[in-house]
Design a protein around this motif. Sequence first.
Motif, short mmCIF file in Angstrom:
data_model
loop_
_atom_site.label_atom_id
_atom_site.label_comp_id
_atom_site.label_asym_id
_atom_site.label_seq_id
_atom_site.Cartn_x
_atom_site.Cartn_y
_atom_site.Cartn_z
N ALA A 89 32.97 -10.10 23.87
CA ALA A 89 32.38 -9.12 22.95
C ALA A 89 32.38 -7.73 23.57
CB ALA A 89 30.96 -9.54 22.58
N ASP A 90 32.04 -7.64 24.87
CA ASP A 90 32.06 -6.34 25.55
C ASP A 90 33.45 -5.70 25.50
OD1 ASP A 90 29.47 -5.99 26.23
OD2 ASP A 90 29.66 -6.65 28.30
N ARG A 91 34.45 -6.49 25.85
CA ARG A 91 35.82 -5.97 25.90
C ARG A 91 36.29 -5.54 24.51
NH1 ARG A 91 38.84 -7.70 30.61
NH2 ARG A 91 37.45 -8.70 32.09
N MET A 92 36.01 -6.38 23.53
CA MET A 92 36.43 -6.06 22.16
C MET A 92 35.72 -4.81 21.65
SD MET A 92 36.42 -8.44 18.74
CE MET A 92 34.63 -8.47 18.65
N ALA A 93 34.43 -4.68 21.92
CA ALA A 93 33.67 -3.52 21.45
C ALA A 93 34.17 -2.24 22.11
CB ALA A 93 32.18 -3.72 21.73
N HIS A 94 34.41 -2.28 23.42
CA HIS A 94 34.93 -1.10 24.12
C HIS A 94 36.30 -0.71 23.58
CE1 HIS A 94 32.12 0.00 27.28
NE2 HIS A 94 31.90 -1.28 27.52
N ARG A 95 37.17 -1.71 23.42
CA ARG A 95 38.53 -1.44 22.97
C ARG A 95 38.54 -0.81 21.58
NH1 ARG A 95 40.24 -6.04 24.34
NH2 ARG A 95 39.94 -7.14 22.37
N ASN A 96 37.75 -1.34 20.68
CA ASN A 96 37.76 -0.84 19.30
C ASN A 96 37.01 0.47 19.17
OD1 ASN A 96 39.07 -2.87 17.25
ND2 ASN A 96 38.07 -4.11 18.81
N ARG A 97 36.00 0.70 20.01
CA ARG A 97 35.32 2.01 20.00
C ARG A 97 36.32 3.11 20.32
NH1 ARG A 97 33.47 5.06 24.24
NH2 ARG A 97 31.91 6.65 23.73
N LEU A 98 37.12 2.90 21.36
CA LEU A 98 38.11 3.92 21.73
C LEU A 98 39.21 4.02 20.68
CD1 LEU A 98 38.39 3.22 25.57
CD2 LEU A 98 37.25 5.13 24.43
N ALA A 99 39.56 2.90 20.03
CA ALA A 99 40.58 2.93 18.98
C ALA A 99 40.11 3.76 17.79
CB ALA A 99 40.92 1.51 18.53
N VAL A 100 38.85 3.59 17.38
CA VAL A 100 38.31 4.38 16.27
C VAL A 100 38.21 5.85 16.68
CG1 VAL A 100 36.28 4.77 14.81
CG2 VAL A 100 37.07 2.45 15.24
N MET A 101 37.79 6.12 17.91
CA MET A 101 37.70 7.50 18.39
C MET A 101 39.08 8.17 18.35
SD MET A 101 36.12 8.87 22.01
CE MET A 101 34.52 8.11 21.70
N ARG A 103 41.65 7.28 16.43
CA ARG A 103 42.02 7.44 15.02
C ARG A 103 41.32 8.65 14.41
NH1 ARG A 103 39.95 3.20 10.48
NH2 ARG A 103 40.41 4.47 8.63
N TYR A 104 40.04 8.79 14.70
CA TYR A 104 39.24 9.91 14.19
C TYR A 104 39.82 11.24 14.70
CZ TYR A 104 35.04 12.85 13.57
OH TYR A 104 34.16 13.86 13.24
N PHE A 105 40.11 11.28 16.01
CA PHE A 105 40.62 12.50 16.63
C PHE A 105 41.95 12.91 16.01
CE2 PHE A 105 42.88 14.61 20.26
CZ PHE A 105 42.05 15.70 20.38
N GLN A 106 42.86 11.95 15.84
CA GLN A 106 44.15 12.24 15.22
C GLN A 106 43.98 12.72 13.78
OE1 GLN A 106 46.36 8.48 15.91
NE2 GLN A 106 47.90 9.75 16.89
N PHE A 319 32.70 7.65 8.57
CA PHE A 319 33.54 7.17 7.48
C PHE A 319 33.87 8.30 6.51
CE2 PHE A 319 31.43 2.87 8.33
CZ PHE A 319 32.48 2.46 9.13
N GLY A 320 32.91 9.22 6.31
CA GLY A 320 33.16 10.34 5.42
C GLY A 320 34.32 11.20 5.91
N VAL A 321 34.35 11.45 7.23
CA VAL A 321 35.45 12.23 7.80
C VAL A 321 36.76 11.46 7.70
CG1 VAL A 321 36.37 13.26 9.92
CG2 VAL A 321 33.96 13.55 9.36
N LEU A 322 36.73 10.16 8.06
CA LEU A 322 37.94 9.36 8.02
C LEU A 322 38.48 9.20 6.59
CD1 LEU A 322 37.05 6.51 10.56
CD2 LEU A 322 38.66 8.39 10.89
#
Length: 593
Positions: A89-101, A103-106, A319-322
Amino acid sequence: MGFLRTYARVLGLLAPDKWVAIGLALAALALAGLQFLEPVLFGRVVDVLSGADRQPQDIVWRQATALLVVWGAVGITGIAANVAVSLLADRMAHRNRLAVMHRYFQHVLAMPLSFHGDTASGRLMKIMLVGTDHLFAIWLSFFREHLTTFITGFVLLPLTFLMNWRLALVLLALVVVFIVVAAFVVSRTQEAQEKAEGFQSQLAGNAQDALSNVVVVQSFTRLAAEAKLFGDIMRQVLDHQFPVLNWWAVVSVLTRSASTISVITIFVLGTWLHMRGEATVGEIVSFMGFATMLIGRLEGAVGFVSRLLMQVPGLREVFGVLDTRSSVPEKLDAVDLGRTAGHVAFEHVAFGYPGGGKILNDVSFEAPPGKTVALVGQTGAGKSTAMSLLQRLWDPIEGRVTIDGHDLRDISLESLRRNVGVVFQDAMLFNRTIRENLLVGRPEATQEELEQACRMAEAHDFITRQPQGYDTPVGERGTSLSGGQKQRLSIARALLKDPPILILDEATSALDAATEARVQKALKVLMAGRTTFIIAHRLSTIRDADEILVFELGRVAERGTFEDLVAQGGRFAELVKTQLTGTDAKKPAPVPA
């Protein structure tokens, strides 16, 4: 409820890791089953020991030993499963947090200037950092705790009715009380929390605004005023946040009271049932274990709901920004032009910002490859807006803009902007090294190409005098460099990009005469062989343009060469005369020179 839909969307973001999520869900099911077994085994051990005087000791010993072995195996398996769930759960949460960040940044970087003009960059940063932290916390707590709570409440709780339905009713009543209380408080606090989060975002935006204009703040003695404004917004945050905290404090007291009453009720009811022969001592012990386990789970769930309620506004902002769609969408079959010849045409173009009148109206002109076109006129006449349309920062509401005959709306944004270079009035440098700033348009350029572009832009000499040469940091927005140095770096950056179409947006208006002369020399090198558009108020900079377009009230009022327009005695001639009149009589006028 709205916050439950948001919760479902948060979990939906884990779709790329669905197999890991499914594995964690199965592990949670196993954990819930193991936790359910522990009170059952404890109760069975108690029943075996309480009936020891009615059976031979060796049978009691074998039964108790078998139960204890199973109990130990259940405990060890539960510990191993918990460790596995926590790590995954830790690894998945860290990985997806950075993935969303990421995606948001792009997504934010790709949004047009209309979006950035309406949204403070500090607010966007706050939304990204706080929102992704919320996502991480929710994913982690869901798989570590709340999925097991859900399974316990909705799958395993009904199994207690098979053991003793009377005692199970007490547990069911406990669950119902928790749900009703939580739902009531959520309905009373959701709106206030959203307002508090809105003020939090406003706080971040104002702080960023003040920090990015710290020179103005200090020069105009705005320290006290900005601090007061920050404090006023902070008080509004607290005014909306404290009532929410008060409600959830009440929930904590009520749920703890309900938990205590439930345990006492199970004990009293169990004793009465035991005296009637309808419950064993082991069942009472098991249900006490169930109650303790369930109370812990439900208290954790209520705490989670309270945190989720406070996080939902931040998540909705993410979500509003995305979900924000670009005002210049790219077609799925958009054409990649490669390198263009640089033939630009405006065909009966009209444009107005949403909710406003027309800024451009029926603008038509052509710029053949390699020619220089100057755009002049009063502030607000439409010059910069026309060039914004060429970069496709906006789309025209009528007519079209083309490059080599292709409507810009049919071209991929990547290939369009690869073919257009801009030298701004403000050089707009990153807080990075000189080298990194020069390579933004062409990262693969060699050191030799880099130095050649800088020599052509009259920049190589001053760069080599810097403490670390090309690897010298320039500071935020290039604060360690002079205006002329920054502008020459901007020109070198454009030379290195080597675009066929060039826009010079007041590129020398902020420079003194001596610096302007050096920069103009670099600009002539940059303009050679390119289709160039010059936006200028200083008319001396456009004398050699192939065509001058005089904008007035969103239309092209006059067009022609410098000499032709002066000879016509129209609007352009008036502008020239005005600049000549405003020039110090003791100095040579800049226009005719």
